[in-house]
Structure formats: structure tokens, C-alpha cells
Design a protein around this motif. Structure first.
Motif, PDB file in Angstrom:
ATOM      1  N   GLU A 137      -7.611   2.127   4.555  1.00 56.19           N
ATOM      2  CA  GLU A 137      -8.191   0.968   5.284  1.00 56.19           C
ATOM      3  C   GLU A 137      -7.505  -0.023   4.976  1.00 56.19           C
ATOM      4  OE1 GLU A 137     -12.246   3.166   6.618  1.00 56.19           O
ATOM      5  OE2 GLU A 137     -12.354   1.658   5.661  1.00 56.19           O
ATOM      6  N   SER A 138      -7.487  -1.102   5.867  1.00 64.07           N
ATOM      7  CA  SER A 138      -6.635  -2.213   5.995  1.00 64.07           C
ATOM      8  C   SER A 138      -8.038  -3.268   6.901  1.00 64.07           C
ATOM      9  CB  SER A 138      -5.349  -2.629   6.585  1.00 64.07           C
ATOM     10  OG  SER A 138      -5.418  -3.641   6.390  1.00 64.07           O
ATOM     11  N   TRP A 139      -8.671  -4.127   6.352  1.00 67.62           N
ATOM     12  CA  TRP A 139     -10.036  -4.784   6.202  1.00 67.62           C
ATOM     13  C   TRP A 139      -9.554  -6.203   6.434  1.00 67.62           C
ATOM     14  CZ3 TRP A 139     -13.339  -3.475   1.179  1.00 67.62           C
ATOM     15  CH2 TRP A 139     -13.828  -1.877   1.550  1.00 67.62           C
ATOM     16  N   LEU A 188      -8.029  -0.343   1.732  1.00 70.52           N
ATOM     17  CA  LEU A 188      -9.238   0.481   0.446  1.00 70.52           C
ATOM     18  C   LEU A 188      -8.519   1.855   0.749  1.00 70.52           C
ATOM     19  CD1 LEU A 188     -11.815   1.447  -0.365  1.00 70.52           C
ATOM     20  CD2 LEU A 188     -12.664   2.168   2.144  1.00 70.52           C
ATOM     21  N   PHE A 189      -8.049   2.479  -0.931  1.00 74.27           N
ATOM     22  CA  PHE A 189      -8.122   3.610  -0.946  1.00 74.27           C
ATOM     23  C   PHE A 189      -8.832   4.749  -0.865  1.00 74.27           C
ATOM     24  CE2 PHE A 189      -3.200   1.865  -2.474  1.00 74.27           C
ATOM     25  CZ  PHE A 189      -3.162   2.063  -1.117  1.00 74.27           C
ATOM     26  N   SER A 198       1.553  -1.260  -0.307  1.00 71.23           N
ATOM     27  CA  SER A 198       0.137   0.203   0.190  1.00 71.23           C
ATOM     28  C   SER A 198       0.629   1.567  -0.110  1.00 71.23           C
ATOM     29  CB  SER A 198      -1.010   0.237   1.347  1.00 71.23           C
ATOM     30  OG  SER A 198      -0.276  -0.175   2.444  1.00 71.23           O
ATOM     31  N   ASP A 199       1.904   1.331   0.761  1.00 71.97           N
ATOM     32  CA  ASP A 199       3.358   2.277   0.642  1.00 71.97           C
ATOM     33  C   ASP A 199       3.420   2.651  -0.758  1.00 71.97           C
ATOM     34  OD1 ASP A 199       2.660   2.921   3.356  1.00 71.97           O
ATOM     35  OD2 ASP A 199       4.120   1.747   3.825  1.00 71.97           O
ATOM     36  N   GLU A 200       3.792   1.540  -1.223  1.00 79.02           N
ATOM     37  CA  GLU A 200       4.234   1.550  -2.526  1.00 79.02           C
ATOM     38  C   GLU A 200       3.469   2.309  -3.815  1.00 79.02           C
ATOM     39  OE1 GLU A 200       5.679  -1.763  -6.162  1.00 79.02           O
ATOM     40  OE2 GLU A 200       5.624  -2.260  -4.464  1.00 79.02           O
TER      41      GLU A 200
END
Length: 158
Positions: free
Chosen positions: A41-43, A62-63, A23-25
């Protein structure tokens, strides 16, 4: 700039730290393209409805994105190339939602419903059967009489 929501599913084999790295990438790609990720958000690890590339579970992320379309296209291109990403879906929206998403609200509601004793405690799933009030009294079942011997079953190896 346009608003987008993007959800991607990463393989179950990778750790949560590796999902955060992914997600950082992807967020870095958006920022390099002149946009920004307003919510992440990490589900968590969830079951998939069907197998995808021999995986039954996946890490959902989610972004909420405020970026030009070129940055989003570049992020999607990188998601296609990355073998850890099983699926992704990016949707353009009119405005970004503030606060937790529906999935996180559902998770909070589920935690509240379990009550103070956890899943097996009061208010939990295996607690009292307070939801059975509509059954009423079953009354006296009376004498059921002699039911006789049970018939023999065939096809057994006994």
C-alpha cells in the motif's frame, strides 16, 4: 515462514514512480530470499511529525510480508544503505490483515465525509455550521453603553 509488516518512508524529493521502483526493489529482495509480499500500500506524501534529514514530508509505503527472517534482514540492510529511505520499521505479527490498512480506511472515511460537493460543498468543512446546535440562543445583549475612547498604545513607530 513468519509474517511481518514493514513501513518505510522515502524522501519527499523523489517521484511516486521512483517510490514504486524502490518498493519493487525491496519486494524483489524478499522474493529472492524465498518469501512473498502479500500486500503493498502506498499511503502517499504525508507530513512528518518532525524533520528527518532536513525533510518535512515523506512518501509512506506499507508491506505485508510472508518470508523467512533472513530475507527480511537483507531487505532492512538494503533500506539502511539506500539514501532515499528516511526511516523504516518492520514488526513481526501473528497474522496478516486482509483488506485495507487502518490508514487507508481513515483516508476513505475522510473522503466520504467531504460529501458530493468536495471540500467546500455541502457536507464539507466550509459548508453549513450544523455542528453548532448546542450553542443555543445568545439572547439580547442589551445596551452596552458608551465605551469611551480607546487608550493609546505605546511602543509604536507611528
Amino acid at each position: 515462514m513468519a509474517f511481518y509488516e514493514c513501513v518505510f518512508i522515502a524522501r519527499q524529493d523523489i517521484s511516486s514512480q521512483q517510490v514504486d521502483g524502490l518498493s519493487d526493489e525491496f519486494a524483489g529482495i524478499i522474493e529472492a530470499g524465498g518469501g512473498k509480499v502479500t500486500k503493498r500500500e502506498s499511503w502517499g506524501l504525508r507530513n512528518l511529525a518532525y524533520k528527518i534529514k532536513k525533510n518535512r514530508k515523506g512518501h509512506y509505503m506499507l508491506f505485508n510480508i510472508d518470508a523467512p527472517s533472513d530475507a527480511v534482514l537483507e531487505m532492512e540492510r538494503n533500506m539502511r544503505l539506500n539514501e532515499d529511505v528516511l526511516r523504516y520499521l518492520t514488526v513481526r505479527v501473528e497474522e496478516l490483515e486482509e483488506g485495507p490498512s487502518a490508514m487507508m480506511q481513515q483516508k476513505d472515511r475522510r473522503d466520504d465525509r467531504r460529501g458530493p460537493g468536495g471540500p467546500g460543498g455541502p457536507g464539507g468543512r466550509r459548508g453549513e455550521r450544523g455542528d453548532r446546535g448546542d450553542r443555543g440562543d445568545r439572547g439580547d445583549r442589551g445596551d452596552r453603553g458608551d465605551r469611551g475612547d480607546r487608550p493609546q498604545r505605546d511602543g509604536g513607530d507611528n
